[in-house]
Design an enzyme around this catalytic site. Structure first.
Site, PDB file in Angstrom:
ATOM      1  N   TYR A 103     -22.981  23.397 -11.250  1.00 30.14           N
ATOM      2  CA  TYR A 103     -21.887  24.217 -10.713  1.00 30.14           C
ATOM      3  C   TYR A 103     -21.260  25.056 -11.830  1.00 30.14           C
ATOM      4  CZ  TYR A 103     -17.340  25.334  -8.633  1.00 30.14           C
ATOM      5  OH  TYR A 103     -16.219  25.995  -8.169  1.00 30.14           O
ATOM      6  N   VAL A 125     -17.461  43.328   3.069  1.00 33.46           N
ATOM      7  CA  VAL A 125     -18.336  42.205   3.420  1.00 33.46           C
ATOM      8  C   VAL A 125     -17.825  40.971   2.678  1.00 33.46           C
ATOM      9  CG1 VAL A 125     -20.697  41.309   3.315  1.00 33.46           C
ATOM     10  CG2 VAL A 125     -20.314  43.772   3.627  1.00 33.46           C
ATOM     11  N   LYS A 139     -21.295  29.163 -12.333  1.00 32.78           N
ATOM     12  CA  LYS A 139     -20.014  29.871 -12.358  1.00 32.78           C
ATOM     13  C   LYS A 139     -19.861  30.648 -13.666  1.00 32.78           C
ATOM     14  CE  LYS A 139     -18.671  28.925  -8.346  1.00 32.78           C
ATOM     15  NZ  LYS A 139     -18.416  29.984  -7.394  1.00 32.78           N
TER      16      LYS A 139
HETATM   17  N1  LIG Z   1     -11.398  24.686  -3.941  1.00 36.85           N
HETATM   18  C1  LIG Z   1     -11.263  24.623  -5.237  1.00 36.85           C
HETATM   19  O1  LIG Z   1     -10.522  23.797  -5.771  1.00 36.85           O
HETATM   20  C2  LIG Z   1     -11.990  25.610  -6.136  1.00 36.85           C
HETATM   21  C3  LIG Z   1     -11.779  25.543  -7.516  1.00 36.85           C
HETATM   22  C4  LIG Z   1     -12.380  26.485  -8.332  1.00 36.85           C
HETATM   23  C5  LIG Z   1     -13.178  27.455  -7.791  1.00 36.85           C
HETATM   24  N2  LIG Z   1     -13.402  27.493  -6.433  1.00 36.85           N
HETATM   25  C6  LIG Z   1     -14.267  28.549  -5.924  1.00 36.85           C
HETATM   26  O2  LIG Z   1     -13.593  29.242  -4.890  1.00 36.85           O
HETATM   27  C7  LIG Z   1     -14.512  29.650  -3.882  1.00 36.85           C
HETATM   28  C8  LIG Z   1     -14.068  29.115  -2.533  1.00 36.85           C
HETATM   29  O3  LIG Z   1     -14.071  27.710  -2.603  1.00 36.85           O
HETATM   30  P1  LIG Z   1     -13.780  26.743  -1.365  1.00 36.85           P
HETATM   31  O4  LIG Z   1     -13.146  25.513  -1.898  1.00 36.85           O
HETATM   32  O5  LIG Z   1     -13.094  27.475  -0.269  1.00 36.85           O
HETATM   33  O6  LIG Z   1     -15.216  26.307  -0.863  1.00 36.85           O
HETATM   34  P2  LIG Z   1     -16.566  27.088  -0.479  1.00 36.85           P
HETATM   35  O7  LIG Z   1     -17.429  26.133   0.220  1.00 36.85           O
HETATM   36  O8  LIG Z   1     -17.149  27.728  -1.693  1.00 36.85           O
HETATM   37  O9  LIG Z   1     -16.081  28.247   0.447  1.00 36.85           O
HETATM   38  C9  LIG Z   1     -15.761  28.045   1.784  1.00 36.85           C
HETATM   39  C10 LIG Z   1     -16.368  29.159   2.601  1.00 36.85           C
HETATM   40  O10 LIG Z   1     -17.727  29.333   2.264  1.00 36.85           O
HETATM   41  C11 LIG Z   1     -18.583  29.060   3.386  1.00 36.85           C
HETATM   42  N3  LIG Z   1     -19.773  28.378   2.894  1.00 36.85           N
HETATM   43  C12 LIG Z   1     -19.832  27.236   2.185  1.00 36.85           C
HETATM   44  N4  LIG Z   1     -21.109  26.907   1.920  1.00 36.85           N
HETATM   45  C13 LIG Z   1     -21.872  27.885   2.467  1.00 36.85           C
HETATM   46  C14 LIG Z   1     -23.268  28.109   2.545  1.00 36.85           C
HETATM   47  N5  LIG Z   1     -24.162  27.271   2.015  1.00 36.85           N
HETATM   48  N6  LIG Z   1     -23.706  29.210   3.205  1.00 36.85           N
HETATM   49  C15 LIG Z   1     -22.823  30.076   3.768  1.00 36.85           C
HETATM   50  N7  LIG Z   1     -21.500  29.909   3.718  1.00 36.85           N
HETATM   51  C16 LIG Z   1     -21.023  28.817   3.081  1.00 36.85           C
HETATM   52  C17 LIG Z   1     -17.727  28.237   4.318  1.00 36.85           C
HETATM   53  O11 LIG Z   1     -18.035  28.474   5.668  1.00 36.85           O
HETATM   54  P3  LIG Z   1     -19.042  27.632   6.598  1.00 36.85           P
HETATM   55  O12 LIG Z   1     -18.684  26.207   6.417  1.00 36.85           O
HETATM   56  O13 LIG Z   1     -18.718  28.190   7.949  1.00 36.85           O
HETATM   57  O14 LIG Z   1     -20.415  27.992   6.146  1.00 36.85           O
HETATM   58  C18 LIG Z   1     -16.337  28.825   4.046  1.00 36.85           C
HETATM   59  O15 LIG Z   1     -16.177  30.044   4.752  1.00 36.85           O
HETATM   60  C19 LIG Z   1     -15.890  29.133  -4.327  1.00 36.85           C
HETATM   61  O16 LIG Z   1     -16.612  30.139  -4.977  1.00 36.85           O
HETATM   62  C20 LIG Z   1     -15.545  28.013  -5.288  1.00 36.85           C
HETATM   63  O17 LIG Z   1     -16.568  27.796  -6.235  1.00 36.85           O
HETATM   64  C21 LIG Z   1     -12.833  26.594  -5.594  1.00 36.85           C
END
Ligand SMILES: NC(=O)c1ccc[n+]([C@@H]2O[C@H](COP(=O)([O-])OP(=O)(O)OC[C@H]3O[C@@H](n4cnc5c(N)ncnc54)[C@H](OP(=O)(O)O)[C@@H]3O)[C@@H](O)[C@H]2O)c1
Length: 279
Positions: free
Chosen positions: A167, A22, A171
């Site tokens: 945030y 999942v 985390k």
């Molecule tokens: N990007 C970075 O630089 C970074 C840095 C450090 C840590 N992280 C961590 O890595 C993970 C992934 O990050 P990410 O940058 O890809 O962004 P994210 O928004 O956390 O993840 C993207 C995915 O999550 C879904 N999503 C976002 N908000 C949602 C909500 N409220 N309900 C259901 N689904 C939701 C999005 O799909 P939908 O839009 O289709 O809902 C997409 O599939 C996160 O836990 C983040 O905290 C990211």
């Protein structure tokens, strides 16, 4: 980047983390990366996020390419009861892996400049849902004799960050929670890994920083698919995977070992309470 002690064997991974995984937050970035990697191992997928059509297209593509089954669950993770909705939608499946991927936040909003309801939404997504799903899937995995829990956290877990106060706090919860859980669930053949992810060039990150003064230096940011693959390789070697801030930075194995040794020492101390005293 440091290499895992041994690469993930696909057949062994399918046996332990299948037949169903999942992924909460599966439609893009690292979530999509996890889906692609797991499908290539022959693991069926529950793909969850807010965009049905994107999830469906991804599921169709992976089913055609790898012969897997998939199920789409449209769910906003910031809404109360989201964790329970995931549990209900997967009640008939044998789940060997739960991936908590979604969890990012917009950059640069002060604590007092957002509604408190929104902060509660973040607590729901990054704390309450993680507790509910890990409790549920953890118990099921203990019954079935193994599995994995993979939680995407962030380097911001290591210390408070102005304008990302909520945030980084949520985390940090994920990191501490997984460290304890890793030791508790190890005897039950359940792998727990919390990934302290680095700056990654994801669609979410691009949206959040667009039009702001926060410039993306492409050489600093990681490819999210590289991080998904690396995280899966590290899944049997928790509790924390701490990524270097940028791909060219030195690895952080020393910090990871130090954190793991602290957890092991506390676990040994805790176990000593349960041992019969010498007479
Ligand atoms: N990007 C970075 O630089 C970074 C840095 C450090 C840590 N992280 C961590 O890595 C993970 C992934 O990050 P990410 O940058 O890809 O962004 P994210 O928004 O956390 O993840 C993207 C995915 O999550 C879904 N999503 C976002 N908000 C949602 C909500 N409220 N309900 C259901 N689904 C939701 C999005 O799909 P939908 O839009 O289709 O809902 C997409 O599939 C996160 O836990 C983040 O905290 C990211």
């Amino acid at each position: 980047m440091m290499l895992p002690p041994s690469p993930l064997d696909k057949a062994a991974a399918r046996a332990k983390y299948g037949p169903w995984a999942v992924i909460a937050g599966a439609s893009d970035g690292t979530g999509e990366g996890f889906a692609r990697e797991l499908a290539a191992m022959g693991i069926n997928l529950v793909l969850s996020s807010r965009r049905r059509e994107v999830l469906k297209a991804l599921g169709e593509e992976l089913a055609a390419a790898h012969g897997i089954e998939y199920r789409v669950l449209v769910q906003d993770l910031m809404v109360a009861g989201a964790g329970q909705a995931i549990i209900d939608a997967t009640a008939d499946l044998d789940v060997g892996l739960y991936v908590s991927n979604a969890g990012a936040d917009a950059v640069g909003r002060g604590f007092l400049d957002e509604s408190v309801e929104r902060w509660h939404g973040m607590i729901t997504m990054n704390v309450t849902n993680v507790v509910d799903t890990c409790y549920h899937f953890g118990r099921k995995m203990r019954e079935r004799g193994g599995g994995g829990l993979l939680i995407m956290s962030s380097g911001s877990a290591l210390g408070g960050i102005p304008f990302l106060s909520m945030y980084s706090s949520t985390k940090a919860f994920e990191g501490n929670f997984c460290e304890g859980l890793w030791a508790e669930l190890k005897p039950h053949n359940i792998d727990v890994l919390c990934v302290l992810a680095p700056l990654m060039d994801t669609p979410c990150y691009r949206r959040n920083t667009e039009g702001t003064g926060f410039l993306m230096d492409p050489s600093m940011a990681w490819d999210p698919f590289v991080v998904s693959r690396g995280s899966l390789d590290w899944l049997p070697h928790g509790p924390l995977l701490i990524y270097p801030n940028s791909p060219s930075d030195p690895d952080r194995s020393a910090e990871m070992v130090e954190r793991r040794e602290r957890v092991e020492a506390v676990m040994a101390l805790g176990n000593s309470f349960n041992e019969p005293a010498e007479t």
